[in-house]
Design an enzyme around this catalytic site. Structure first.
Site, PDB file in Angstrom:
ATOM      1  N   CYS B 101      -5.679  47.559   2.545  1.00  0.00           N
ATOM      2  CA  CYS B 101      -6.072  47.718   3.953  1.00  0.00           C
ATOM      3  C   CYS B 101      -7.528  48.166   4.041  1.00  0.00           C
ATOM      4  O   CYS B 101      -8.291  47.668   4.872  1.00  0.00           O
ATOM      5  CB  CYS B 101      -5.155  48.721   4.633  1.00  0.00           C
ATOM      6  SG  CYS B 101      -5.552  49.039   6.348  1.00  0.00           S
ATOM      7  N   CYS B 197       2.636  52.670   5.961  1.00  0.00           N
ATOM      8  CA  CYS B 197       2.738  52.755   7.422  1.00  0.00           C
ATOM      9  C   CYS B 197       3.663  51.704   8.000  1.00  0.00           C
ATOM     10  O   CYS B 197       4.310  51.942   9.002  1.00  0.00           O
ATOM     11  CB  CYS B 197       1.357  52.703   8.065  1.00  0.00           C
ATOM     12  SG  CYS B 197       0.517  51.116   7.896  1.00  0.00           S
TER      13      CYS B 197
END
Lengths: 380, 357
Positions: B101, B197
Site C-alpha cells: 500500500c 485493514c
C-alpha cells in the site's frame, strides 16, 4: 476574493429572515400553550403559515411544518404508502436520496414494489413510460413522486402532465430546489403533496414543510403532542417558521438576473473548454444550476482545486463517507460512470455578481489543466 | 511547501498534519477511502477506513484548521493491494500488504496525483526519519524502536522519499498522544490499528478461504509421507506450528513446523524446528532508497518482519537479486515477505524474498 457557487446546497439567509428570527428568538411562549405568551407565539406561527400558504398556493391548513425537506419527503413517501392498500411506488430515476431512500426502505421493510421512471438524455422524465405504466398497473400504484426540478442539473420536470396522467393516484413532488426560484403553484398543479425547505430560499436551516391536502390523514413518523394535524408532533419551531415566511415574503431572488449570470458563466466555460458538456442544457432548467462535465477529469480533484482557488462548488450529492460516487442522476441521463464522475455543479444565487462569474472563469482553465494532469497519472 | 497530509483518522497522521502546518507548510488534509463498501465503525483496534475513521480525520483537520477532502482510492487499493494479497497467498508466499500500500497507493497514486495538482509532497504519520546527505535524502529509523515504521517504508524509491515528509520520527508514541491531547484532537487516545485493514475480522485464513476456496490437500513430512490434511495451503505460513491438526506424531515426539508451501500440488510440508533454519535469502524487485548497492559484499543488517530484529548480515547484489547472508541462521522465513537492508539506522533498500537457503 472568494466566490460561493453552491447555492443549491444552501444559500445565505436574507436579512429580513435573520431579523425576523432574532426577534422571534427573544420571544417566550410555546405555540401550543394556552396562555398569553403561547397565544402570541401561536399567532406568529399562524401568520407565517398563511404567508407561506399564499406563496405556495395552498390552504394554510395544508402546510405541515417539519424539521427539514428530507423529513417532509419521508413523511410524504412513507405516509402516502402506509395510507394506501396498494404496494407500488413510482418515482423518477433522478430523485434526491431523501425520496429515493425512503422508497427503497419501504421495498426492503414494508413489501413495496418500486418502479423508477427513466429520463431522457436531457434529464426529463419519460412521460410515455409513465402513461403506459399507469395504464397497465394504475390500480396497484400507491403514490407517484417526481421532483419539480432536479437538484444536480436543475432540469425541471413536467409535473402538471404527471398529475394529469396519474388521475386519482396521489402525486407528491419534491419542490425543494424550485420553490421561490420559478413559478410554482401547488393548487394549479393539482398536487396531493409537495415538499419545500427553508434554507434553500434564504430562510434558516432546520425548517421544512410538507404541503398535504387537507382532510388527508397519513400515518405520522413522529408521535407525541399531536401538532400539525397529528402528522408531525413536536413543539413548533416558531423562530425558524417565522424566518422562513420572512424569507419567502422578501423575495430577494431575481430569477432573470441569476439566469443571466449562469448564461455568462456557461458561455465562458465553453469558450475556455470547448469539450465541456453542460448537462440538461436542452431542457427547461432552474435559473441558477449549471452541471458541467469536464471530460478526462475527476470531479473530486476539481473541487479541491476550485476550493483552493476560493471558488466553492459541488460534485453533486455527497454520500455518507464523503466519498464521491457516480451520480445516479447523470447516469440515468446516459452518462457513463466515468463521465458522471467528471462533472461539477455550480449553482448561482441571489448574492452572486458578474464579478463572481469573472473570477470563477479566471481560475477555471488552470484548475481543469491540473485536474486533467491528476487524472492522467491515476490512469497510468 | 504546498503539501497533502494523508489522514487516516488516527492520532499519528493528525499530529503529523498539525506539525506540518506549524513548520510553515500549506497543508491540505486528505483521507483515502480504500474500501468501496466501508463499514460504519471500527471493531476494536482492527481495520481502518471506516466511515467513523473518515469522520475522525475530518474532525482533526477542522481542529487543526486545514481544508479536508476524501479521495476515493478504493479501485486502486483493490487492484494493487487486495488482489496482490490474494495472488501472493495463492502462489504460496506471505505478502505484506502494508508495504504494498505504501509503495503503490500512499506514495505512488497519492503522491503522483498530488504533484499533478500542484502540490510538492505528502506528509504522513509514519514513524521514520529522513536526512539530507550528499547522496540526497535518505530514510532512517524512528527514535521510538517500538513504533519504527522504516521497514514498511523501505519500498519507497528516491523520488518517493523526496516527496515524503515524516514529522513523527523524532518522537516517542506516548508523547504523540500527549501532544494530541494538548492540541485538542479527540483522536488522542484512539487505539492504534493493527492487522490488515481489509480483513477487519483479523481472521486472515478465513478471509482467504472465503475468496480462494478451501481445497483439501495433504500435509506431508519431508519424506513425502502424508501425515494430515489441510483446507487450503495458502492459509499456512512458514514456521507455523499451531493449528496443523496432525494425526501422526513425529517419531521423536517433537513439535513440527510448516517448512514449505507448494501451491501447485496444494501441499504443506512440515518438519522439525531445525529444518526451518535459513542462513541466506535472495530477494527480487530490489528498491534502493539511498545509494545503490553493488556486487561487492557489504556488512549491514537485514530485517524480515515489520517489528523483527535487525540481523547481522553481509549483503550484495547478484544480477537481478538482492542477497543477504546471515551471520546466525534464522528460523522460519516465508517467501513474499520483504527483506529490508539497514546500514546502521539508515534504510539501504528492500526486496521481496523469493528464495531462502
Amino acid at each position: 476574493m472568494s466566490v460561493y457557487l453552491d447555492h443549491a446546497a444552501t444559500t445565505p439567509m436574507c436579512e429580513s429572515a435573520i431579523g425576523a428570527m432574532n426577534t422571534a428568538l427573544r420571544k417566550l411562549g410555546n405555540p401550543s400553550s394556552l396562555h398569553t405568551q403561547g397565544r402570541s407565539t401561536r399567532k406568529d406561527v399562524e401568520d407565517a403559515r398563511e404567508q407561506i400558504a399564499r406563496a405556495v398556493h395552498c390552504q394554510p391548513s395544508e402546510v405541515i411544518f417539519t424539521g427539514s425537506g428530507t423529513e417532509a419527503n419521508n413523511a410524504a413517501i412513507k405516509g402516502l404508502f402506509w395510507n394506501s392498500p396498494k404496494k407500488v411506488i413510482v418515482i423518477s430515476s433522478i430523485e434526491h436520496h431523501a425520496v429515493l431512500d425512503p422508497a427503497l426502505w419501504l421495498v426492503e421493510h414494508e413489501g413495496a414494489e418500486l418502479i423508477q421512471i427513466p429520463v431522457t438524455n436531457a434529464g426529463v422524465i419519460d412521460l410515455d413510460f409513465l402513461r403506459a405504466l399507469v395504464a397497465a398497473r394504475g390500480s396497484e400504484i400507491a403514490l407517484i413522486s417526481v421532483m419539480h426540478s432536479n437538484n444536480e442539473t436543475g432540469v425541471m420536470q413536467p409535473i402538471a402532465e404527471v398529475v394529469n396522467v396519474a388521475g386519482s393516484i396521489p402525486v407528491h413532488t419534491d419542490a425543494v430546489q424550485s420553490f421561490s426560484k420559478v413559478p410554482l403553484s401547488y393548487k394549479d398543479l393539482g398536487l396531493f403533496a409537495m415538499t419545500i425547505s427553508g434554507h434553500k430560499v434564504g430562510g434558516p436551516l432546520g425548517i421544512g414543510a410538507l404541503i398535504l391536502r387537507r382532510a388527508v390523514e397519513i400515518p405520522a413518523l413522529l408521535h407525541g403532542g399531536g401538532q400539525e394535524r397529528d402528522i408531525r408532533s413536536g413543539t413548533l419551531n416558531a423562530p425558524s417558521i417565522v424566518a422562513l415566511a420572512a424569507a419567502i415574503t422578501a423575495g430577494v431572488y431575481d430569477a432573470s438576473a441569476v439566469s443571466k449570470l449562469r448564461s455568462h458563466f456557461e458561455e465562458g466555460v465553453l469558450r475556455a473548454r470547448p469539450d465541456a458538456v453542460i448537462n440538461g442544457q436542452s431542457a427547461p432548467r432552474l435559473p441558477g444550476i449549471s452541471n458541467i462535465t469536464f471530460p478526462g477529469t475527476q470531479s473530486d480533484s476539481l473541487l479541491l482545486l476550485m476550493d483552493s482557488e476560493k471558488v466553492s462548488c459541488s460534485t453533486g450529492a455527497a454520500c455518507t463517507a464523503g466519498v464521491h460516487r457516480p451520480s445516479h442522476v447523470l447516469m440515468a441521463m446516459g452518462l457513463t460512470d466515468v463521465l458522471s464522475q467528471s462533472s461539477l455543479r455550480f449553482s448561482f444565487g441571489a448574492t452572486n455578481t458578474q464579478a463572481d462569474v469573472d473570477y470563477a472563469l479566471s481560475v477555471l482553465p488552470t484548475v481543469i489543466e491540473r485536474g486533467l494532469a491528476a487524472n492522467a497519472v491515476g490512469k497510468k | 511547501m504546498k503539501i497533502i497530509a494523508a489522514m487516516s483518522g488516527g492520532v499519528d497522521s493528525a499530529v503529523a498534519a498539525a506539525r506540518a502546518v506549524e513548520a510553515g507548510h500549506e497543508v491540505i488534509g486528505v483521507h483515502l477511502a480504500l474500501s468501496s463498501n466501508p463499514q460504519k465503525y471500527r471493531s476494536g483496534a482492527r481495520g481502518c477506513c471506516t466511515i467513523e475513521d473518515s469522520h475522525d480525520a475530518r474532525r482533526a483537520a477542522d481542529v487543526i484548521g486545514i481544508p479536508f477532502y476524501i479521495w476515493d482510492m478504493a479501485d486502486e487499493f483493490h487492484d494493487e493491494v487486495v488482489e496482490n494479497f490474494m495472488s501472493e497467498y495463492a502462489a504460496g508466499r506471505t505478502p505484506n500488504p502494508c508495504l504494498r500500500c505504501n509503495e503503490k497507493i500512499k506514495f505512488a497514486a497519492v503522491l503522483d496525483r498530488a504533484k499533478a495538482m500542484g502540490f510538492d509532497g505528502v506528509v504522513t504519520g509514519h514513524y521514520a526519519r529522513t536526512r539530507e546527505s550528499n547522496a540526497g535524502r535518505t530514510l532512517h529509523r524512528a527514535v521510538d524502536p517500538l513504533k519504527d515504521q522504516s521497514y514498511v517504508l523501505a519500498v519507497l524509491n528516491r523520488e518517493q522519499i523526496d516527496g515524503a515528509i515524516f514529522p513523527l520520527g523524532d518522537t516517542e508514541k506516548v508523547d504523540i498522544r500527549i501532544e494530541a491531547e494538548k492540541r485538542g484532537l479527540a483522536v488522542a487516545q484512539k487505539p492504534d490499528s493493527h492487522d490488515i485493514c481489509f480483513v477487519p475480522s483479523g481472521d486472515n485464513a478465513g478471509w482467504l478461504r472465503d475468496r480462494l476456496g478451501s481445497e483439501v490437500g495433504p500435509i506431508v513430512d519431508q519424506d513425502g509421507t502424508k501425515i494430515g490434511e489441510h483446507n487450503g495451503a495458502y492459509t499456512y505460513t512458514i514456521g507455523q506450528r499451531k493449528g496443523l491438526g496432525l494425526s501422526v506424531a513425529a517419531p521423536d515426539g517433537a513439535p513440527r513446523f510448516v517448512l514449505k508451501i507448494e501451491p501447485v500440488t496444494n501441499t504443506v510440508v512440515v518438519g522439525a524446528r531445525k529444518d526451518l533454519a535459513v542462513s541466506s535469502m535472495r530477494g527480487e524487485r530490489a528498491i534502493f532508497c539511498g545509494p545503490a548497492v553493488g556486487a561487492a559484499p557489504t556488512r549491514g543488517f537485514v530485517q524480515v518482519r515489520a517489528h523483527g530484529a535487525a540481523l547481522d548480515c553481509t549483503y550484495y547484489v547478484d544480477g537481478a537479486h538482492l542477497v543477504a547472508e546471515l551471520d546466525e541462521p534464522l528460523l522460519g522465513l516465508a517467501t513474499g515477505q520483504a527483506m529490508v537492508i539497514y546500514d546502521g539506522d539508515r534504510v539501504v533498500g528492500s526486496a521481496t524474498i523469493c528464495e531462502t537457503a
